[in-house]
Design a protein around this motif. Structure first.
Motif, mmCIF file in Angstrom:
data_model
loop_
_atom_site.group_PDB
_atom_site.id
_atom_site.type_symbol
_atom_site.label_atom_id
_atom_site.label_comp_id
_atom_site.label_asym_id
_atom_site.label_seq_id
_atom_site.Cartn_x
_atom_site.Cartn_y
_atom_site.Cartn_z
ATOM 1 N N PRO A 1 -11.783 4.325 -6.920
ATOM 2 C CA PRO A 1 -12.698 4.693 -8.009
ATOM 3 C C PRO A 1 -11.915 5.267 -9.187
ATOM 4 O O PRO A 1 -10.999 6.080 -8.987
ATOM 5 C CB PRO A 1 -13.600 5.754 -7.369
ATOM 6 C CG PRO A 1 -13.540 5.455 -5.900
ATOM 7 C CD PRO A 1 -12.152 4.969 -5.636
ATOM 8 N N PRO A 2 -12.231 4.869 -10.402
ATOM 9 C CA PRO A 2 -11.468 5.322 -11.571
ATOM 10 C C PRO A 2 -11.352 6.840 -11.650
ATOM 11 O O PRO A 2 -12.328 7.565 -11.434
ATOM 12 C CB PRO A 2 -12.286 4.771 -12.749
ATOM 13 C CG PRO A 2 -12.972 3.572 -12.182
ATOM 14 C CD PRO A 2 -13.293 3.909 -10.772
ATOM 15 N N GLY A 3 -10.137 7.299 -11.900
ATOM 16 C CA GLY A 3 -9.890 8.724 -12.064
ATOM 17 C C GLY A 3 -9.658 9.504 -10.802
ATOM 18 O O GLY A 3 -9.377 10.706 -10.864
ATOM 19 N N THR A 4 -9.718 8.848 -9.645
ATOM 20 C CA THR A 4 -9.590 9.579 -8.377
ATOM 21 C C THR A 4 -8.193 9.492 -7.772
ATOM 22 O O THR A 4 -7.901 10.200 -6.811
ATOM 23 C CB THR A 4 -10.596 9.047 -7.337
ATOM 24 O OG1 THR A 4 -10.280 7.681 -7.028
ATOM 25 C CG2 THR A 4 -12.021 9.143 -7.866
ATOM 26 N N ASN A 5 -7.343 8.651 -8.338
ATOM 27 C CA ASN A 5 -6.006 8.472 -7.773
ATOM 28 C C ASN A 5 -5.113 7.922 -8.879
ATOM 29 O O ASN A 5 -5.552 7.722 -10.010
ATOM 30 C CB ASN A 5 -6.058 7.519 -6.576
ATOM 31 C CG ASN A 5 -4.927 7.749 -5.592
ATOM 32 O OD1 ASN A 5 -3.890 8.322 -5.944
ATOM 33 N ND2 ASN A 5 -5.108 7.312 -4.359
ATOM 34 N N LYS A 6 -3.867 7.635 -8.548
ATOM 35 C CA LYS A 6 -2.953 7.017 -9.506
ATOM 36 C C LYS A 6 -2.196 5.892 -8.825
ATOM 37 O O LYS A 6 -1.836 5.986 -7.644
ATOM 38 C CB LYS A 6 -1.983 8.048 -10.082
ATOM 39 C CG LYS A 6 -1.122 8.750 -9.047
ATOM 40 C CD LYS A 6 -0.257 9.837 -9.679
ATOM 41 C CE LYS A 6 0.544 10.567 -8.605
ATOM 42 N NZ LYS A 6 1.358 11.665 -9.168
ATOM 43 N N GLU A 7 -2.004 4.814 -9.553
ATOM 44 C CA GLU A 7 -1.296 3.643 -9.035
ATOM 45 C C GLU A 7 -0.739 2.877 -10.230
ATOM 46 O O GLU A 7 -1.478 2.528 -11.155
ATOM 47 C CB GLU A 7 -2.231 2.736 -8.230
ATOM 48 C CG GLU A 7 -1.577 1.484 -7.683
ATOM 49 C CD GLU A 7 -0.744 1.758 -6.439
ATOM 50 O OE1 GLU A 7 0.146 0.926 -6.154
ATOM 51 O OE2 GLU A 7 -0.973 2.784 -5.770
ATOM 52 N N TYR A 8 0.566 2.669 -10.217
ATOM 53 C CA TYR A 8 1.201 1.967 -11.331
ATOM 54 C C TYR A 8 0.474 0.652 -11.597
ATOM 55 O O TYR A 8 0.239 -0.136 -10.685
ATOM 56 C CB TYR A 8 2.667 1.694 -10.999
ATOM 57 C CG TYR A 8 3.435 1.081 -12.130
ATOM 58 C CD1 TYR A 8 3.821 1.851 -13.217
ATOM 59 C CD2 TYR A 8 3.755 -0.261 -12.125
ATOM 60 C CE1 TYR A 8 4.515 1.288 -14.271
ATOM 61 C CE2 TYR A 8 4.447 -0.837 -13.177
ATOM 62 C CZ TYR A 8 4.833 -0.054 -14.240
ATOM 63 O OH TYR A 8 5.519 -0.612 -15.282
ATOM 64 N N SER A 9 0.116 0.422 -12.868
ATOM 65 C CA SER A 9 -0.791 -0.680 -13.165
ATOM 66 C C SER A 9 -0.309 -1.531 -14.326
ATOM 67 O O SER A 9 -0.404 -1.134 -15.491
ATOM 68 C CB SER A 9 -2.191 -0.127 -13.493
ATOM 69 O OG SER A 9 -3.054 -1.178 -13.886
#
Length: 467
Positions: free
Chosen positions: A163-171
């Protein structure tokens, strides 16, 4: 294709003698050239003056055109810094708001993505969008990609990773979407926006953009230095980058860019510069721009087949390092690490063989059993990352060509364990078992391909021939 960005701390002490440093740098570059592990340009700046500058190798091997100080190189994911700056410029001009949702600018995404993903999240790699180059359909479609808008339909088919804003992942996907937003807001192509807002104001005369790698005057051709045998260029691979990559530039132009970013407000005000240097992906954040100017340290890297680039700056010691290479990814990082060692008054490690050649040599000299038992330690000791599966593919293909069945099976056993969803690895392992005469194991490999990709013709034909 992998595009990478890293933020690392690198400490450069004051060096006693510039001549000693120059001699050490020359030795590094000569060693790398002799071992054929680096081709490109190196620029080291101290206190805003050139401490060291060197060009080595060929911009075009076939035509014997040497690299020079003005040669431009693809810079891979370093492009993302430019994309982020363009986005922040538009925010500063009130042409967009960083809290705006994606759907306000770009149609075609699911409601979940359109209504939830914000521009800020796209910049911060917290949107939940992943990497379009890893999506189903990329390999079949990528040769047709010639613009930002060509890539969007593939990204729009991809699911959110969280869900947007709940984690981070190089994109990578997130930065293509940012490029599309930039095009929408400015009415210019992404390349046109770069030219108007960054390249021309900073007189970056050797810089430009293309959404896929192609030959251009003054630009180095990329070479697959990690492959076995004579160097082949990367042009047939149609390496794609559109906001996540795609910029080409020279060391001198990138110094103009870094110097402007750090010392004046032509690109961004100090308030927005602080947003640029702070990211959830970076290990250190800064409360004020003044704090960054006092002790900021940052290094960014980009790479793909035949592309490797690094820019870094250390505000405490007032150093900047720019390394651009037209050899495979991580070659610029390897040079930068050794430059850092010299500046830290440490003895740099000798340059290793390129990763695929190292893996191939390890297998052919020490054997399959040793490789299976010790590959993790051997690769770690050689500072070779397992992130790039192409290293295994290049070595494996030569082992198959050599008809070295045992070594090939060992390699592809590791390959499929480390990268269980890579179709070509299972297909190649099936071929390796056929070399060994083990049809049953070959069938298992080809069946696994069809689990991953039911329409794969290579596996279908192989299984048909084994009936």
């Amino acid at each position: 294709m992998k595009n990478i960005i890293t933020a690392l701390v690198f400490l450069f002490p004051v060096v006693a003698g510039a001549q000693a440093v120059t001699t050490s740098f020359d030795a590094l570059v000569s060693e790398a050239d002799a071992k054929q592990v680096f081709s490109g340009n190196v620029l080291v700046i101290k206190d805003n003056d050139v401490l060291y500058e060197k060009s080595i190798g060929y911009a075009d091997i076939e035509k014997r055109i040497p690299n020079t100080a003005s040669t431009a190189f693809q810079i891979g994911s370093i492009t993302k810094m430019f994309t982020k700056i363009l986005t922040l410029q538009l925010a500063a001009e009130h042409k967009l708001d960083l809290a705006d949702h994606l759907g306000k600018y770009i149609p075609g995404f699911s409601k979940e993505i359109s209504d939830q993903v914000t521009i800020q999240q796209l910049m911060d790699h917290t949107s939940g969008l992943g990497d379009y180059s890893q999506q189903d359909g990329f390999m079949e479609a990528h040769e047709s990609f010639q613009s930002v808008s060509d890539i969007l339909p593939l990204i729009q088919k991809g699911p959110l990773l969280f869900p947007p804003g709940t984690n981070k992942e190089y994109s990578n996907s997130g930065y293509v979407v940012l490029a599309a937003i930039i095009e929408k807001v400015t009415g210019l192509s992404y390349g046109g926006a770069l030219k108007q807002r960054i390249f021309v104001p900073l007189q970056m005369d050797h810089s430009g953009f293309n959404a896929y790698v192609k030959e251009e005057a003054g630009k180095a051709t990329g070479y697959l230095s990690n492959q076995m045998g004579a160097f082949k260029n990367n042009l047939p691979l149609h390496v794609v980058g559109a906001g996540d990559g795609g910029i080409y530039s020279s060391t001198g132009d990138l110094w103009k860019f870094i110097h402007s970013f750090l010392t004046d407000t032509r690109l961004l005000s100090n308030e927005y510069k602080l947003q640029e240097v702070n990211s959830p992906l970076f290990p250190v954040t800064f409360a004020t721009w003044s704090e960054f100017l006092q002790k900021g340290k940052q290094l960014l890297a980009g790479g793909a087949p035949g592309i490797s680039a690094v820019i870094g700056f250390n505000m405490e010691k007032n150093y900047s390092v720019i390394v651009l290479s037209n050899f495979d990814e991580r070659t610029a990082e390897g040079m930068t690490q050794r430059i850092s060692a010299v500046l830290n008054d440490r003895k740099p490690e000798p340059f290793q063989l390129p990763p695929a050649k190292f893996i191939y040599t390890l297998l052919t000299t020490k054997g399959a059993a040793y490789f299976l038992a010790n590959y993790k330690k051997e690769l770690a000791d050689a500072n070779i990352s397992m992130e790039d599966d192409m290293n295994l593919l290049y070595a494996g293909r030569l082992l198959l060509k050599d008809k070295n069945a045992d070594a090939a099976i060992a390699l592809y056993t590791v390959y499929t364990n480390e990268f269980p969803n890579i179709v070509v690895a299972w297909n190649d392992m099936g071929d390796a078992y056929l070399l060994k005469g083990d049809k049953e194991q070959a069938r298992k490999c080809f069946k696994q391909v069809l689990v991953l990709r039911p329409a794969n013709e290579r596996a279908r034909q192989a299984l048909q021939s084994l009936q």
